[in-house]
Design an enzyme around this catalytic site. Structure first.
Site, mmCIF file in Angstrom:
data_model
loop_
_atom_site.group_PDB
_atom_site.id
_atom_site.type_symbol
_atom_site.label_atom_id
_atom_site.label_comp_id
_atom_site.label_asym_id
_atom_site.label_seq_id
_atom_site.Cartn_x
_atom_site.Cartn_y
_atom_site.Cartn_z
ATOM 1 N N ARG A 162 8.597 -21.622 -45.478
ATOM 2 C CA ARG A 162 8.049 -22.327 -46.836
ATOM 3 C C ARG A 162 7.514 -23.677 -47.010
ATOM 4 O O ARG A 162 6.948 -23.931 -47.324
ATOM 5 C CB ARG A 162 9.989 -22.306 -47.245
ATOM 6 C CG ARG A 162 10.104 -21.327 -47.884
ATOM 7 C CD ARG A 162 11.927 -21.756 -48.436
ATOM 8 N NE ARG A 162 13.081 -20.264 -49.022
ATOM 9 C CZ ARG A 162 13.760 -20.156 -48.943
ATOM 10 N NH1 ARG A 162 14.785 -20.883 -48.605
ATOM 11 N NH2 ARG A 162 13.605 -19.481 -49.975
ATOM 12 N N ASP A 220 25.365 1.101 -47.554
ATOM 13 C CA ASP A 220 26.377 -0.416 -48.195
ATOM 14 C C ASP A 220 27.226 0.656 -48.813
ATOM 15 O O ASP A 220 27.023 2.173 -48.045
ATOM 16 C CB ASP A 220 24.710 0.045 -49.786
ATOM 17 C CG ASP A 220 25.012 -1.366 -50.023
ATOM 18 O OD1 ASP A 220 24.767 -2.839 -50.019
ATOM 19 O OD2 ASP A 220 26.367 -1.893 -50.922
ATOM 20 N N ASN A 272 33.136 -13.095 -47.361
ATOM 21 C CA ASN A 272 31.327 -13.087 -46.568
ATOM 22 C C ASN A 272 32.492 -12.394 -45.076
ATOM 23 O O ASN A 272 31.848 -11.716 -44.519
ATOM 24 C CB ASN A 272 30.514 -13.943 -46.875
ATOM 25 C CG ASN A 272 29.921 -14.029 -47.803
ATOM 26 O OD1 ASN A 272 29.752 -12.702 -48.377
ATOM 27 N ND2 ASN A 272 28.399 -14.665 -48.235
ATOM 28 N N HIS A 299 20.785 -23.826 -41.309
ATOM 29 C CA HIS A 299 20.019 -23.703 -42.437
ATOM 30 C C HIS A 299 21.125 -23.834 -44.016
ATOM 31 O O HIS A 299 21.376 -23.194 -44.383
ATOM 32 C CB HIS A 299 19.986 -21.788 -42.495
ATOM 33 C CG HIS A 299 19.378 -21.156 -43.426
ATOM 34 N ND1 HIS A 299 18.308 -21.700 -44.179
ATOM 35 C CD2 HIS A 299 19.545 -20.051 -44.267
ATOM 36 C CE1 HIS A 299 17.887 -20.934 -44.640
ATOM 37 N NE2 HIS A 299 19.278 -20.404 -45.189
ATOM 38 N N ARG A 320 33.038 -22.704 -52.379
ATOM 39 C CA ARG A 320 32.087 -22.655 -51.050
ATOM 40 C C ARG A 320 33.872 -21.618 -49.526
ATOM 41 O O ARG A 320 33.323 -20.682 -49.223
ATOM 42 C CB ARG A 320 32.569 -23.910 -49.922
ATOM 43 C CG ARG A 320 30.450 -24.105 -49.407
ATOM 44 C CD ARG A 320 30.666 -25.753 -49.019
ATOM 45 N NE ARG A 320 29.486 -26.102 -50.128
ATOM 46 C CZ ARG A 320 28.008 -25.204 -50.196
ATOM 47 N NH1 ARG A 320 27.251 -24.656 -49.514
ATOM 48 N NH2 ARG A 320 26.960 -26.315 -50.783
ATOM 49 N N ARG A 333 27.385 -16.829 -54.104
ATOM 50 C CA ARG A 333 28.358 -17.429 -54.854
ATOM 51 C C ARG A 333 28.159 -17.189 -56.535
ATOM 52 O O ARG A 333 27.077 -17.471 -56.593
ATOM 53 C CB ARG A 333 27.421 -18.886 -54.026
ATOM 54 C CG ARG A 333 29.271 -19.895 -54.073
ATOM 55 C CD ARG A 333 29.517 -21.117 -53.383
ATOM 56 N NE ARG A 333 29.496 -22.549 -53.962
ATOM 57 C CZ ARG A 333 28.627 -23.180 -53.596
ATOM 58 N NH1 ARG A 333 28.151 -24.057 -53.121
ATOM 59 N NH2 ARG A 333 30.108 -24.434 -54.741
ATOM 60 N N GLY A 354 23.962 -3.706 -46.185
ATOM 61 C CA GLY A 354 23.650 -3.955 -47.408
ATOM 62 C C GLY A 354 21.930 -3.282 -47.644
ATOM 63 O O GLY A 354 21.112 -3.645 -46.910
ATOM 64 N N ALA A 355 22.219 -3.268 -48.657
ATOM 65 C CA ALA A 355 20.716 -2.343 -49.276
ATOM 66 C C ALA A 355 20.433 -2.619 -50.608
ATOM 67 O O ALA A 355 19.989 -2.599 -51.365
ATOM 68 C CB ALA A 355 20.881 -0.934 -49.745
ATOM 69 N N GLY A 356 21.018 -3.935 -50.434
ATOM 70 C CA GLY A 356 20.158 -5.184 -52.119
ATOM 71 C C GLY A 356 19.248 -5.396 -51.763
ATOM 72 O O GLY A 356 18.329 -4.891 -51.278
HETATM 73 N N1 APR Z 1 29.469 -2.654 -46.032
HETATM 74 C C1 APR Z 1 28.080 -2.993 -46.959
HETATM 75 N N2 APR Z 1 27.599 -3.485 -47.482
HETATM 76 C C2 APR Z 1 27.802 -4.382 -48.505
HETATM 77 C C3 APR Z 1 29.440 -5.054 -47.935
HETATM 78 C C4 APR Z 1 29.517 -4.167 -47.079
HETATM 79 N N3 APR Z 1 31.032 -4.308 -46.672
HETATM 80 N N4 APR Z 1 29.795 -5.499 -49.239
HETATM 81 C C5 APR Z 1 28.934 -5.842 -49.988
HETATM 82 N N5 APR Z 1 27.876 -5.381 -49.432
HETATM 83 C C6 APR Z 1 26.724 -4.598 -50.632
HETATM 84 C C7 APR Z 1 26.428 -5.115 -51.852
HETATM 85 O O1 APR Z 1 27.198 -3.829 -52.285
HETATM 86 C C8 APR Z 1 25.233 -5.565 -51.876
HETATM 87 O O2 APR Z 1 24.168 -4.338 -51.946
HETATM 88 O O3 APR Z 1 25.519 -5.900 -49.567
HETATM 89 C C9 APR Z 1 24.348 -6.159 -50.469
HETATM 90 C C10 APR Z 1 24.227 -7.567 -50.625
HETATM 91 O O4 APR Z 1 22.731 -7.531 -51.596
HETATM 92 P P1 APR Z 1 22.328 -8.545 -53.052
HETATM 93 O O5 APR Z 1 23.614 -8.755 -53.550
HETATM 94 O O6 APR Z 1 21.016 -8.161 -54.086
HETATM 95 O O7 APR Z 1 22.179 -9.630 -51.922
HETATM 96 P P2 APR Z 1 20.749 -10.022 -51.255
HETATM 97 O O8 APR Z 1 20.261 -10.939 -52.065
HETATM 98 O O9 APR Z 1 20.395 -9.136 -50.379
HETATM 99 O O10 APR Z 1 21.745 -11.490 -50.176
HETATM 100 C C11 APR Z 1 22.301 -11.180 -49.334
HETATM 101 O O11 APR Z 1 21.117 -12.448 -47.697
HETATM 102 O O12 APR Z 1 19.610 -14.626 -47.811
HETATM 103 C C12 APR Z 1 21.461 -14.174 -47.538
HETATM 104 O O13 APR Z 1 22.382 -15.846 -48.461
HETATM 105 C C13 APR Z 1 22.214 -13.912 -48.806
HETATM 106 O O14 APR Z 1 23.929 -13.579 -47.612
HETATM 107 C C14 APR Z 1 22.922 -13.271 -48.968
HETATM 108 C C15 APR Z 1 23.093 -12.055 -48.134
#
Ligand code: APR
Length: 312
Positions: free
Chosen positions: A151, A33, A95, A175, A88, A82, A9-11
């Site tokens: 926090r 990602d 997820n 959490h 939920r 979400r 997950g590179a978000g």
């Molecule tokens: N494999 C790899 N990456 C994936 C997959 C997958 N199957 N499905 C989704 N992703 C990637 C998305 O493409 C996205 O880049 O996961 C990333 C999630 O990044 P964001 O949407 O920016 O979310 P973020 O704020 O990083 O939060 C990620 O961490 O703190 C928790 O609640 C938050 O569940 C959330 C998670």
């Protein structure tokens, strides 16, 4: 670097974790990602930043888990947030599938890795990853407690004007809104918070801590917190790779501690090179016990909903 960390997950959280980790210069990093080009672009940008701060770390972005081969630690931030109209249960189903796939794909290439899970609902996703990956309890931990405690520390610092370095706070439990900030154990330079702050101020800090995630979501409107969750990942990874035996609050598999079983829950955890070395059991008073039971009931409910939706 001799150590390697894969971040799935590179978000926002995944890439910010890479940033904090690169600054610590403790491991080479791989960002994975499903979005094409994005992890590659972020990794290259970060790689190009490192000469400025003088850190010799390799940062690779990829859509292929093969590049994560031999990782010491796998951080799972993959997931969807979400969205309006999503229940939920919908979020749990989506997820759960993402976290299951990520865990199995990562394990294929790094069978001995220690997993740090961040995807929400955190305690439920960490439980799922342990079950689906058939991981021993010491090799999987959820990140939440450092964030929630940080926090609280930040709010105490803002209220008192004292350095954050003098402020220790301990938040236990799931959490979620039922988390349990321990005001008896938390302190300013050794003075218990209950003595340091008037009751109304302390109660306001406890409530703000519990709703800390929501406060950021309401402000950002398009996402959730990432700086603080990500720096918590860096602290946990460093504790593991440097075998620090660091005690931090985190979500761990409960096997009788605090009277809880077959679930993940936020507790003080000792982290070292083998992962979760120990769970510290505080002596709690009746009020604290009752609050923890309420929080545990909320986590158990989420796990049982997940079990009804996903076969594990
Ligand atoms: N494999 C790899 N990456 C994936 C997959 C997958 N199957 N499905 C989704 N992703 C990637 C998305 O493409 C996205 O880049 O996961 C990333 C999630 O990044 P964001 O949407 O920016 O979310 P973020 O704020 O990083 O939060 C990620 O961490 O703190 C928790 O609640 C938050 O569940 C959330 C998670």
């Amino acid at each position: 670097m001799t150590s390697k960390i894969a971040i799935v997950g590179a978000g926002m959280t995944g890439s910010t974790s890479a940033h904090w980790l690169a600054e610590r210069e403790i491991a080479d990093l791989v960002l994975v990602d499903i979005v094409e080009g994005m992890p590659q672009g972020k990794a290259l940008d970060l790689q190009e930043a490192l000469p400025v701060v003088g850190k010799d770390v390799s940062v690779v972005g990829t859509n292929d888990f093969a590049a994560t081969k031999g990782s010491d630690i796998v951080v799972i931030t993959a997931g969807v947030p979400r969205k309006p109209g999503m229940s939920r249960e919908d979020l749990l189903t989506i997820n759960a599938k993402i976290v299951s796939d990520a865990t199995l794909s990562a394990l294929k290439y790094s069978p001995d890795a220690i997993f740090i899970v961040l995807t929400n609902p955190l305690d439920t996703m960490a439980y799922l990853a342990m079950k689906i990956g058939k991981l021993p309890r010491e090799r999987i931990v959820g990140q939440a407690g450092i964030l929630d405690s940080a926090r609280m520390r930040a709010f105490v610092a803002l209220e008192t004007g004292v350095s954050v370095e003098n402020i220790d706070c301990y938040v236990m439990g799931g959490h979620g809104d039922e988390m349990v900030p321990l005001t008896r154990h938390s302190n300013v330079a050794g003075v218990p918070l209950r003595e340091y702050l008037p009751a109304d101020k302390l109660e306001a800090i406890v409530n703000r801590t519990r709703k800390g995630g929501g406060e950021i979501v309401n402000l950002l409107k398009t996402g959730s917190a990432y700086y603080a969750p990500a720096v918590a990942v860096a602290q946990m990874a460093e504790a593991i790779l440097k075998d620090k035996h660091l005690i931090i609050p985190a979500s761990a598999s409960m096997q009788g501690e605090y009277g809880l079983k077959d679930m993940f829950f936020g507790v003080p955890v000792q982290l070292g090179r083998n992962g979760v070395e120990k769970i510290i059991e505080y002596t709690l008073d009746a009020q604290e016990k009752a609050a923890l039971e309420k929080s545990a009931a909320a986590v158990k409910e989420s796990i049982s909903v997940m079990q009804g939706l996903v076969k594990i």
